[in-house]
Design an enzyme around this catalytic site. Structure first.
Site, PDB file in Angstrom:
ATOM      1  N   GLU A  67       0.832  -1.201   0.000  1.00 19.71           N
ATOM      2  CA  GLU A  67       0.000   0.000   0.000  1.00 19.71           C
ATOM      3  C   GLU A  67       0.867   1.251   0.000  1.00 19.71           C
ATOM      4  O   GLU A  67       0.600   2.208  -0.734  1.00 19.71           O
ATOM      5  CB  GLU A  67      -0.922   0.002   1.214  1.00 19.71           C
ATOM      6  CG  GLU A  67      -1.828   1.211   1.291  1.00 19.71           C
ATOM      7  CD  GLU A  67      -2.697   1.324   0.055  1.00 19.71           C
ATOM      8  OE1 GLU A  67      -2.409   2.217  -0.774  1.00 19.71           O
ATOM      9  OE2 GLU A  67      -3.626   0.529  -0.103  1.00 19.71           O
ATOM     10  N   SER A  96      -7.433   3.279  -2.971  1.00 24.58           N
ATOM     11  CA  SER A  96      -6.100   3.653  -2.514  1.00 24.58           C
ATOM     12  C   SER A  96      -5.220   4.115  -3.665  1.00 24.58           C
ATOM     13  O   SER A  96      -4.175   4.713  -3.426  1.00 24.58           O
ATOM     14  CB  SER A  96      -5.429   2.483  -1.792  1.00 24.58           C
ATOM     15  OG  SER A  96      -5.160   1.439  -2.687  1.00 24.58           O
ATOM     16  N   ASP A 146       1.097   4.248  -2.845  1.00 24.57           N
ATOM     17  CA  ASP A 146       0.872   5.666  -2.546  1.00 24.57           C
ATOM     18  C   ASP A 146       2.018   6.534  -3.051  1.00 24.57           C
ATOM     19  O   ASP A 146       1.798   7.613  -3.616  1.00 24.57           O
ATOM     20  CB  ASP A 146       0.698   5.860  -1.040  1.00 24.57           C
ATOM     21  CG  ASP A 146      -0.588   5.248  -0.508  1.00 24.57           C
ATOM     22  OD1 ASP A 146      -1.412   4.802  -1.318  1.00 24.57           O
ATOM     23  OD2 ASP A 146      -0.757   5.221   0.719  1.00 24.57           O
TER      24      ASP A 146
END
Length: 641
Positions: free
Chosen positions: A291, A559, A295
Site C-alpha cells: 500500500e 487507494s 501511494d
C-alpha cells in the site's frame, strides 16, 4: 510503457489473477474478545492528549474564507505557529497539563501547533492516570492480541477542562489498506482485452502520454494523465516542481520500489526526493507495505518533480493519529493522502463502551482527534485526501463479512473513516471503459466510465458461467451518520440522507440475532465520496512492491485514487504558485455553478453503481461530483474562481 515492464507485466498477469485479492488485516473486534488478564504493568505505551481548541467556530469560518475568492482571507493560510497562537491551547494551559503529567512520573512533548501533548509511560501509570485497568485480550475472530481498558477511561479532573481526547490506551483497532486485486475467477477468461480510453468529452488515445500502457489492468500514471486531461499541464512544464506531497501510512516500505516503477515506465523524476519519517517507532515491513509503495508511486508519478515525505507509524489508532498529527504539524507537505481506514461506525460508543445503548453513535474520541488535525491542515492550506473504501456502500463487509447464518453479521449501509470527515476530500472509484470475456460467455463491454461496483461481473457470471459472490466490492460511498452535512454540500443536487432501518446485527450461534448498533435514519449527514477516478482492478494498474513479489498487475482500489489526487494537487500547487487548500468548498462551488460541459472541471458519472447508489448526471454517493478534467480545473484555479 517500456518494453521491459510491458513484457514482464503480461507474463505475471495470470499468476496474479490466480492469487486473488490481497489480504488485508482485519479490523476492530466486534464480537467480545477473550480477556486474558491484566496487561504487564511495565509495558510501554504512547498516549497523545488532544487539547481543546479555542474559537473553533471562528477557525471553521477562517478556513472557508481561505478557499473562497473575494473573501478577506482568501489564500491567506496560517503557519503552524499562527495556528497555535490563534486556536491552540495557551502556554498556561499546556504548562498545567505538563505539570500534572510530571507529578504522575510522565514526561511529555508538545506539538508545535499546541494541538496535542505526546507522552509515554507504562500501562500501569496510564491505568492509574485514567482510573481504569488495562487488560490483554485475544480476538475470537482472528487471534489478534491487543490491550485495552476494561472500562471507559476518565480524564483527570485537574486537566479535564483542557484535554478533550486521549488516544493510545488501546491498540485494538487495526486499519485496512484500501486496495484490491483482480479476483481469482478472472483466470477463467480473457479480461482486459482492450482499452477504450474514453471520457465524457471525447476520445483520448492511449499513446498521448509516453508512459501509458493503454492496457486495462496494466495502467500506469501515464494512463491517468490520458484519462483525466493532465497532459496539458506537463506540456507547459508543470511537473510538481517546488511542491511536496505527504503520505500517511501504517506500514513501512522499500523506497527503491518507487524508483524502479518510475524508471521501468520510462518516467523522468527528480532524484533523491523521498524522505521517510518514522512516527512512534515507525511502521513494519509487512502485508501493508505494498500500500505504501502504491501511494508513493502514484503520487510521485503524477507529480514527478515533487518531493515526497512518507510518515509511517504502527497500525493502531494512536499510530495513525500521531502520524497525521506529525505530518500536519511539520507543515512541510502541501498536500497529504492516506489509503487506510475503517468503517466509521467502529468508532461509536455502542460498539466500544461497556453498557452503552445500541443507539449511541457518539464518538469515543478517535473521530474527534482526526478532526482537530484536519482543521489545522485546512487552515494551513494543506489539501488532504483519503480513500473512501473498497466495499461499495456497505463498508463493514470487507472487515466483518455479511450473511444470515450463525456467526455472521448483517451488512448495513456504512461509510469509511477518516474519509467521512468533512475536512478531508474523500476519493471514490470508477470503472473506465473496457471489454471482457469469461468462460464460454460472450464479449461484453463497459461502454462509459461508471461507478465501480462488481455487481456487473456477478451478473455476467450468473448468466453465462456459474454463480459467484463478489458482494460488495466497489467504490466506497454513502452518508455519514456522525458528521452533519457540511456547508459546501448544502446546495448540491443529489445529496442524500441516511437510509432508515440500518443496523449491525450479529447472529450469535448460542444467543441468536443480537443487535449491536442501530443507526439513525434520515440523518442529514456528510456525503462521500467527493471526487472519483478509475479504481476497478479490472481496469486497474501495475505497481512495484518488493514485499509482494516485485511487479504486480490487475490492482485497484480507492487507494490508487487518493494518492493520484495528491499528485494532481502538487501540479496545481506549481501551476497556481500557491497551496490549493481544502478542495471540497472549491470543487462543490465550481460544480454547482458550472455543471458539466466541455469547459467544466468535472465529468459526470452516469452509469454503474456501488451496490446501492447509482451513477447519475449530478452528485451521487457512488462517484461524488464525478471525475476530473485537470486542465480545466487548473484553468479555473489560475483564474481565481
Amino acid at each position: 510503457m517500456s518494453a521491459k515492464l510491458h513484457r514482464k507485466s503480461l507474463s505475471l498477469s495470470l499468476g496474479l489473477l490466480l492469487a486473488g485479492a490481497s489480504a488485508g488485516a482485519l479490523a476492530a473486534n466486534i464480537k467480545p474478545a477473550v480477556d486474558v488478564g491484566t496487561a504487564s504493568a511495565d509495558q510501554t505505551a504512547h498516549v497523545t492528549l488532544f487539547l481543546k481548541l479555542h474559537h473553533e467556530a471562528a477557525l471553521e469560518d477562517y478556513i472557508r474564507q481561505t478557499v473562497t475568492p473575494g473573501s478577506a482571507h482568501y489564500q491567506q493560510f496560517l503557519t503552524t505557529q499562527q495556528f497555535a497562537q490563534r486556536y491552540g491551547a495557551t502556554d498556561a494551559e499546556i504548562a498545567r497539563v505538563q505539570s500534572y503529567l510530571r507529578s504522575k512520573g510522565l514526561n511529555s512533548e508538545v506539538l508545535p501547533s499546541h494541538l496535542a501533548i505526546r507522552t509515554s509511560g507504562s500501562l500501569s501509570q496510564f491505568g492509574q492516570l485514567f482510573q481504569t485497568s488495562i487488560h490483554n485480550y485475544v480476538s475470537r475472530e482472528n487471534d489478534h492480541n491487543f490491550h485495552k481498558p476494561v472500562s471507559a477511561p476518565q480524564l483527570p479532573s485537574a486537566i479535564a477542562d483542557v484535554v478533550d481526547v486521549a488516544t493510545g490506551l488501546s491498540n485494538e483497532k487495526v486499519y485496512r489498506p484500501h486496495h484490491v486485486a483482480s479476483p481469482a475467477f478472472t483466470s477463467l477468461g480473457t479480461p482486459n482485452a482492450k482499452a477504450n480510453a474514453l471520457s465524457n468529452k471525447g476520445s483520448r488515445g492511449p499513446n498521448d502520454n509516453p508512459t501509458a500502457s493503454g492496457v486495462p489492468g496494466q495502467y500506469t500514471v501515464g494512463d491517468v494523465a490520458n484519462f483525466y486531461d493532465i497532459n496539458p499541464l506537463y506540456q507547459r512544464g508543470v511537473v510538481g516542481e517546488g511542491s511536496t506531497v505527504g503520505i500517511v501510512t501504517l506500514s513501512s516500505f522499500y523506497p527503491s520500489d518507487a524508483t524502479t516503477y518510475w524508471s521501468d515506465i520510462g518516467l523522468a523524476t527528480k532524484p533523491d526526493r523521498i524522505t521517510q519519517v518514522h512516527v512512534d517507532g515507525g511502521g513494519a515491513i509487512d502485508g501493508g507495505s505494498g500500500e505504501t509503495s502504491i501511494d508513493v508511486e502514484q503520487s510521485g508519478g503524477i507529480a514527478p518533480y515533487a518531493n515526497v515525505i512518507v510518515y509511517d507509524a504502527p497500525n493502531t489508532t494512536a499510530g495513525y493519529v500521531d502520524a497525521f498529527a506529525r505530518a500536519v504539524s511539520d507543515n512541510t507537505a502541501d498536500s497529504i493522502s492516506t489509503s487506510w481506514g475503517l468503517p466509521e461506525i467502529f468508532n461509536f460508543a455502542a460498539l466500544n463502551t461497556p453498557g452503552a445503548s445500541i443507539t449511541d453513535t457518539t464518538d469515543v474520541g478517535d473521530l474527534r482527534a482526526f478532526h482537530k488535525i484536519f482543521l489545522e491542515a485546512a487552515v494551513q492550506g494543506q489539501s488532504l485526501f483519503a480513500a473512501s473504501g473498497d466495499s461499495g456502500a456497505y463498508d463493514t463487509v470487507r472487515d466483518l463479512g455479511a450473511g444470515t447464518g450463525a456467526g455472521q453479521y448483517t451488512a448495513p449501509l456504512t461509510v469509511d473513516s477518516p474519509a467521512s470527515d468533512p475536512f478531508i476530500t474523500a476519493a471514490g472509484g470508477t470503472t473506465t471503459p473496457y471489454s471482457y470475456q469469461f468462460g464460454t460467455g460472450p464479449t461484453a463491454s463497459v461502454t462509459q466510465e461508471s461507478v465501480w461496483g462488481w455487481d456487473y461481473l456477478q451478473n455476467y457470471f450468473a448468466q453465462y458461467v456459474h454463480p459467484i459472490n463478489v458482494f460488495s466490492t466497489g467504490g466506497g460511498g454513502g452518508v455519514s451518520v456522525y458528521w452533519h452535512r457540511p456547508f459546501y454540500q448544502a446546495f448540491t443536487f443529489g445529496i442524500r440522507r441516511s437510509e432508515p432501518n440500518q443496523s449491525l446485527v450479529y447472529n450469535d450461534p448460542s444467543a441468536g440475532p443480537t443487535t449491536l448498533l442501530q443507526m439513525p435514519g434520515h440523518f442529514a449527514g456528510r456525503n462521500v465520496p467527493d471526487i472519483s477516478l478509475n479504481a476497478d482492478p479490472e481496469t486497474g494498474y501495475v505497481f512495484v512492491s518488493t514485499n509482494d513479489g516485485g511487479l504486480n498487475s490487475g490492482e485497484g482500489g480507492t487507494s490508487f485514487v487518493a494518492p493520484q489526487l495528491n499528485g494532481i494537487t502538487a501540479l496545481l500547487r506549481q501551476s497556481t504558485g500557491h497551496r490549493v487548500g481544502l478542495w471540497n468548498p472549491q470543487v462543490y462551488a465550481l460544480q454547482n455553478f458550472f455543471g458539466y460541459n466541455f469547459f467544466s472541471p468535472f465529468n459526470s458519472v452516469n452509469a454503474g453503481d456501488n451496490w446501492f447508489y447509482n451513477g447519475a448526471p449530478h452528485y451521487t454517493p457512488g462517484a461524488g461530483i464525478g471525475t476530473l478534467d485537470v486542465a480545466n480545473l487548473d484553468a479555473f484555479l489560475r483564474a481565481g474562481f
